[in-house]
Design a protein around this motif. Structure first.
Motif, PDB file in Angstrom:
ATOM      1  N   GLN A 251      80.449  91.663  54.933  1.00  0.00           N
ATOM      2  CA  GLN A 251      79.983  90.671  55.904  1.00  0.00           C
ATOM      3  C   GLN A 251      79.687  89.345  55.219  1.00  0.00           C
ATOM      4  O   GLN A 251      80.031  88.278  55.733  1.00  0.00           O
ATOM      5  N   ALA A 252      79.060  89.417  54.038  1.00  0.00           N
ATOM      6  CA  ALA A 252      78.786  88.190  53.284  1.00  0.00           C
ATOM      7  C   ALA A 252      80.093  87.482  52.940  1.00  0.00           C
ATOM      8  O   ALA A 252      80.190  86.247  53.024  1.00  0.00           O
ATOM      9  N   LEU A 253      81.099  88.230  52.565  1.00  0.00           N
ATOM     10  CA  LEU A 253      82.392  87.622  52.231  1.00  0.00           C
ATOM     11  C   LEU A 253      83.074  87.042  53.470  1.00  0.00           C
ATOM     12  O   LEU A 253      83.786  86.037  53.382  1.00  0.00           O
ATOM     13  N   ASP A 254      82.850  87.670  54.635  1.00  0.00           N
ATOM     14  CA  ASP A 254      83.357  87.093  55.889  1.00  0.00           C
ATOM     15  C   ASP A 254      82.737  85.707  56.109  1.00  0.00           C
ATOM     16  O   ASP A 254      83.426  84.763  56.505  1.00  0.00           O
ATOM     17  N   TRP A 255      81.429  85.609  55.861  1.00  0.00           N
ATOM     18  CA  TRP A 255      80.741  84.321  56.017  1.00  0.00           C
ATOM     19  C   TRP A 255      81.257  83.312  54.997  1.00  0.00           C
ATOM     20  O   TRP A 255      81.402  82.125  55.302  1.00  0.00           O
ATOM     21  N   CYS A 256      81.550  83.801  53.805  1.00  0.00           N
ATOM     22  CA  CYS A 256      82.092  82.945  52.752  1.00  0.00           C
ATOM     23  C   CYS A 256      83.456  82.390  53.176  1.00  0.00           C
ATOM     24  O   CYS A 256      83.717  81.186  53.057  1.00  0.00           O
ATOM     25  N   ARG A 257      84.292  83.268  53.681  1.00  0.00           N
ATOM     26  CA  ARG A 257      85.617  82.838  54.150  1.00  0.00           C
ATOM     27  C   ARG A 257      85.484  81.867  55.324  1.00  0.00           C
ATOM     28  O   ARG A 257      86.249  80.896  55.429  1.00  0.00           O
ATOM     29  N   ALA A 258      84.513  82.118  56.202  1.00  0.00           N
ATOM     30  CA  ALA A 258      84.294  81.220  57.342  1.00  0.00           C
ATOM     31  C   ALA A 258      83.918  79.819  56.859  1.00  0.00           C
ATOM     32  O   ALA A 258      84.383  78.811  57.419  1.00  0.00           O
ATOM     33  N   ASN A 259      83.110  79.745  55.811  1.00  0.00           N
ATOM     34  CA  ASN A 259      82.728  78.434  55.273  1.00  0.00           C
ATOM     35  C   ASN A 259      83.905  77.740  54.598  1.00  0.00           C
ATOM     36  O   ASN A 259      84.034  76.509  54.681  1.00  0.00           O
ATOM     37  N   ALA A 260      84.760  78.513  53.944  1.00  0.00           N
ATOM     38  CA  ALA A 260      85.951  77.922  53.339  1.00  0.00           C
ATOM     39  C   ALA A 260      86.890  77.393  54.423  1.00  0.00           C
ATOM     40  O   ALA A 260      87.424  76.276  54.318  1.00  0.00           O
ATOM     41  N   GLU A 261      87.076  78.175  55.473  1.00  0.00           N
ATOM     42  CA  GLU A 261      87.932  77.744  56.586  1.00  0.00           C
ATOM     43  C   GLU A 261      87.338  76.522  57.287  1.00  0.00           C
ATOM     44  O   GLU A 261      88.081  75.631  57.723  1.00  0.00           O
ATOM     45  N   HIS A 262      86.025  76.483  57.388  1.00  0.00           N
ATOM     46  CA  HIS A 262      85.333  75.356  58.025  1.00  0.00           C
ATOM     47  C   HIS A 262      85.645  74.046  57.299  1.00  0.00           C
ATOM     48  O   HIS A 262      85.611  72.975  57.904  1.00  0.00           O
ATOM     49  N   ASN A 263      85.981  74.154  56.009  1.00  0.00           N
ATOM     50  CA  ASN A 263      86.315  72.978  55.194  1.00  0.00           C
ATOM     51  C   ASN A 263      87.802  72.895  54.861  1.00  0.00           C
ATOM     52  O   ASN A 263      88.191  72.102  54.002  1.00  0.00           O
ATOM     53  N   ASN A 264      88.626  73.738  55.522  1.00  0.00           N
ATOM     54  CA  ASN A 264      90.075  73.762  55.286  1.00  0.00           C
ATOM     55  C   ASN A 264      90.403  74.027  53.815  1.00  0.00           C
ATOM     56  O   ASN A 264      91.283  73.398  53.225  1.00  0.00           O
ATOM     57  N   LEU A 265      89.666  74.988  53.224  1.00  0.00           N
ATOM     58  CA  LEU A 265      89.833  75.288  51.797  1.00  0.00           C
ATOM     59  C   LEU A 265      90.172  76.754  51.544  1.00  0.00           C
ATOM     60  O   LEU A 265      90.155  77.196  50.393  1.00  0.00           O
ATOM     61  N   ALA A 266      90.473  77.490  52.585  1.00  0.00           N
ATOM     62  CA  ALA A 266      90.656  78.936  52.450  1.00  0.00           C
ATOM     63  C   ALA A 266      91.812  79.305  51.527  1.00  0.00           C
ATOM     64  O   ALA A 266      91.811  80.391  50.923  1.00  0.00           O
ATOM     65  N   ASP A 267      92.798  78.410  51.372  1.00  0.00           N
ATOM     66  CA  ASP A 267      93.970  78.736  50.553  1.00  0.00           C
ATOM     67  C   ASP A 267      93.638  78.828  49.071  1.00  0.00           C
ATOM     68  O   ASP A 267      94.398  79.423  48.294  1.00  0.00           O
ATOM     69  N   ARG A 268      92.491  78.262  48.643  1.00  0.00           N
ATOM     70  CA  ARG A 268      92.126  78.319  47.219  1.00  0.00           C
ATOM     71  C   ARG A 268      90.964  79.288  46.950  1.00  0.00           C
ATOM     72  O   ARG A 268      90.424  79.308  45.851  1.00  0.00           O
ATOM     73  N   LEU A 269      90.613  80.060  47.973  1.00  0.00           N
ATOM     74  CA  LEU A 269      89.514  81.011  47.834  1.00  0.00           C
ATOM     75  C   LEU A 269      90.030  82.437  47.763  1.00  0.00           C
ATOM     76  O   LEU A 269      90.873  82.853  48.567  1.00  0.00           O
ATOM     77  N   GLN A 270      89.536  83.184  46.779  1.00  0.00           N
ATOM     78  CA  GLN A 270      89.762  84.624  46.725  1.00  0.00           C
ATOM     79  C   GLN A 270      88.418  85.320  46.865  1.00  0.00           C
ATOM     80  O   GLN A 270      87.396  84.819  46.392  1.00  0.00           O
ATOM     81  N   THR A 271      88.402  86.470  47.533  1.00  0.00           N
ATOM     82  CA  THR A 271      87.160  87.230  47.680  1.00  0.00           C
ATOM     83  C   THR A 271      87.367  88.650  47.169  1.00  0.00           C
ATOM     84  O   THR A 271      88.437  89.233  47.356  1.00  0.00           O
ATOM     85  N   VAL A 272      86.342  89.164  46.517  1.00  0.00           N
ATOM     86  CA  VAL A 272      86.393  90.534  45.976  1.00  0.00           C
ATOM     87  C   VAL A 272      85.113  91.243  46.397  1.00  0.00           C
ATOM     88  O   VAL A 272      84.005  90.783  46.086  1.00  0.00           O
ATOM     89  N   ARG A 273      85.266  92.355  47.081  1.00  0.00           N
ATOM     90  CA  ARG A 273      84.095  93.136  47.460  1.00  0.00           C
ATOM     91  C   ARG A 273      83.817  94.183  46.392  1.00  0.00           C
ATOM     92  O   ARG A 273      84.713  94.906  45.963  1.00  0.00           O
ATOM     93  N   GLY A 274      82.566  94.251  45.970  1.00  0.00           N
ATOM     94  CA  GLY A 274      82.188  95.262  44.988  1.00  0.00           C
ATOM     95  C   GLY A 274      80.900  94.904  44.284  1.00  0.00           C
ATOM     96  O   GLY A 274      80.415  93.775  44.385  1.00  0.00           O
ATOM     97  N   LYS A 275      80.355  95.859  43.574  1.00  0.00           N
ATOM     98  CA  LYS A 275      79.160  95.601  42.775  1.00  0.00           C
ATOM     99  C   LYS A 275      79.550  94.732  41.585  1.00  0.00           C
ATOM    100  O   LYS A 275      80.559  94.979  40.930  1.00  0.00           O
ATOM    101  N   ALA A 276      78.739  93.739  41.320  1.00  0.00           N
ATOM    102  CA  ALA A 276      79.102  92.731  40.318  1.00  0.00           C
ATOM    103  C   ALA A 276      79.432  93.335  38.963  1.00  0.00           C
ATOM    104  O   ALA A 276      80.421  92.955  38.329  1.00  0.00           O
ATOM    105  N   VAL A 277      78.618  94.266  38.500  1.00  0.00           N
ATOM    106  CA  VAL A 277      78.844  94.868  37.180  1.00  0.00           C
ATOM    107  C   VAL A 277      80.206  95.545  37.131  1.00  0.00           C
ATOM    108  O   VAL A 277      80.977  95.383  36.163  1.00  0.00           O
ATOM    109  N   GLU A 278      80.529  96.297  38.174  1.00  0.00           N
ATOM    110  CA  GLU A 278      81.812  97.013  38.202  1.00  0.00           C
ATOM    111  C   GLU A 278      82.984  96.043  38.284  1.00  0.00           C
ATOM    112  O   GLU A 278      84.019  96.239  37.622  1.00  0.00           O
ATOM    113  N   VAL A 279      82.827  94.990  39.093  1.00  0.00           N
ATOM    114  CA  VAL A 279      83.896  93.994  39.218  1.00  0.00           C
ATOM    115  C   VAL A 279      84.110  93.264  37.894  1.00  0.00           C
ATOM    116  O   VAL A 279      85.246  93.053  37.457  1.00  0.00           O
ATOM    117  N   LEU A 280      83.034  92.916  37.206  1.00  0.00           N
ATOM    118  CA  LEU A 280      83.139  92.231  35.915  1.00  0.00           C
ATOM    119  C   LEU A 280      83.865  93.099  34.891  1.00  0.00           C
ATOM    120  O   LEU A 280      84.720  92.616  34.138  1.00  0.00           O
TER     121      LEU A 280
END
Length: 392
Positions: A251-280
């Motif tokens: 849901q947080a990433l959905d909001w993040c994508r919504a903010n990127a789209e709100h600024n017409n910047l979604a094409d340069r945004l990538q989102t990754v769902r997961g616990k930070a330690v595991e993703v790192l």
């Protein structure tokens, strides 16, 4: 007539130096039993010799059993209106756009009250019984002062549960959309005020984001614990080549994508769902590198007894973050843990850089923005820290 709270001998020293909190072990309970005071009552505070020190909200069941609200009589009516007017005036002086924390509890002499302003909308949080009794007055006065289109009451937070207060999330005036428009550092954004964390946004890092924005152009940025994209989307708006936002909540990433789209910047945004330690760890295994890593986790040290384990968690995640930085990269290492000092966090970053044999240079150390003013006698109101560290 007000009930009285009589302090032990010497317990008035900190109040006379400007501090507003009274601990239960400072009260002379033989002369003024705490148990007989209804939570939220405004009591007259006296020193051991009977000299009046002011009026305080009292909740006998808490370690901080009283919070001074006035050096004179009760907080109500015109005095309450003056406090709210003063808080608004301070923000209007320092912020050209009506997007800010309008009331910050003790720092505005309004303990237990937080109000965030998102342009035409207000989000109100109350966290103690004293302010709960004034809640209707507060909301009415805010409507008069600000003339908002809507007021949302976000009384569904952990602080109320600790005081055994009812949990409420409701619109109490006008209409408030799920995502309210506002502006931060010149970037138009949307805050998920109904379902988001706390009031829906974290204004406290505004100045730190502005500092980062000057260094992101053409850079590849990793935004960890991204929430709704406060750091990442602003970086995109200021010219970052690519931003990857990581959060455990879809849901947080959905909001993040919504903010990127709100600024017409979604094409340069990538989102990754997961616990930070595991993703790192997964990114390190894949050999990924970033020019900038923003590390803005939730509080790992919520209570003093969590200090050792929390410090270890900060060390671990800072090591992982530094490991993903390219040569001459920038780490933004932040903490909102009140029980971790700025110097302690910097030492954690220093140790992590040394362990990984990365030369480190501190560019800047910053705190919270002007809409979260620090009460000079209550250092607990200074909780946020962020270090900008260049890694060779």
């Amino acid at each position: 007539m007000q009930q009285q709270l009589i302090l032990k001998s010497g317990a008035d020293r900190r109040l006379k130096r400007g501090r507003l909190w009274i601990y239960s072990n400072e009260v002379d309970t033989s002369r003024s039993p705490l148990k007989g005071i209804e939570p939220g009552s405004q009591c007259q505070v006296l020193d051991s010799r009977g000299k009046a020190l002011g009026t305080a909200f009292v909740n006998s069941g808490q370690l901080i059993c009283a919070r001074l609200v006035s050096r004179d009589g009760p907080l109500e009516g015109e005095l309450l209106r003056q406090r709210l007017h003063s808080a608004l005036g301070m923000r209007q002086r320092y912020f050209p756009h009506p997007s800010y924390r309008l009331v910050y509890g003790d720092s505005d002499w309004l303990p237990g009250l937080v109000v965030d302003r998102f342009g035409d909308y207000l989000v109100v949080q109350v966290s103690n019984w004293g302010m709960e009794r004034l809640q209707e007055q507060v909301i009415g006065m805010l409507i008069e002062l600000v003339q908002p289109k809507g007021v949302l009451l976000r009384n569904d937070h952990q602080g109320r549960a600790m005081e055994e207060m009812p949990l409420v999330n409701e619109v109490v005036f006008g209409e408030v959309p799920e995502m309210v428009p506002f502006e931060e550092n010149g970037v138009p954004l949307l805050a998920p005020v109904h379902a988001g964390q706390k009031t829906g946004w974290f204004y406290d890092h505004r100045d730190n984001r502005a500092r980062l924005n000057q260094w992101v152009k053409g850079r590849k940025v990793l935004d960890l614990f991204s929430y709704a994209g406060g750091w990442g989307v602003q970086a995109l708006a200021h010219g970052a080549e690519q931003v990857t936002c990581v959060d455990a909540s879809e849901q947080a990433l959905d909001w993040c994508r919504a903010n990127a789209e709100h600024n017409n910047l979604a094409d340069r945004l990538q989102t990754v769902r997961g616990k930070a330690v595991e993703v790192l760890k997964a990114m390190a295994a894949d050999g990924e590198k970033f020019d900038i890593v923003v590390l803005d986790p939730p509080a790992f040290i919520k209570r003093r007894k969590d200090q050792k384990a929390g410090a270890a968690a900060y060390r671990h995640i800072n090591e992982l973050a530094i490991g993903l930085l390219a040569k001459d990269g920038l780490l933004v290492s932040a903490s909102c843990s009140m029980h971790l000092s700025s110097d302690e966090l910097l030492d954690i970053v220093r140790g992590a850089a040394h362990k990984l044999r990365r030369p480190a240079a501190l560019l800047s150390s910053c705190g919270q923005g002007a809409d979260h003013p620090v009460h000079p006698a209550i250092l607990e109101t200074r909780y946020l820290k962020a270090h900008f560290v260049h890694l060779g």
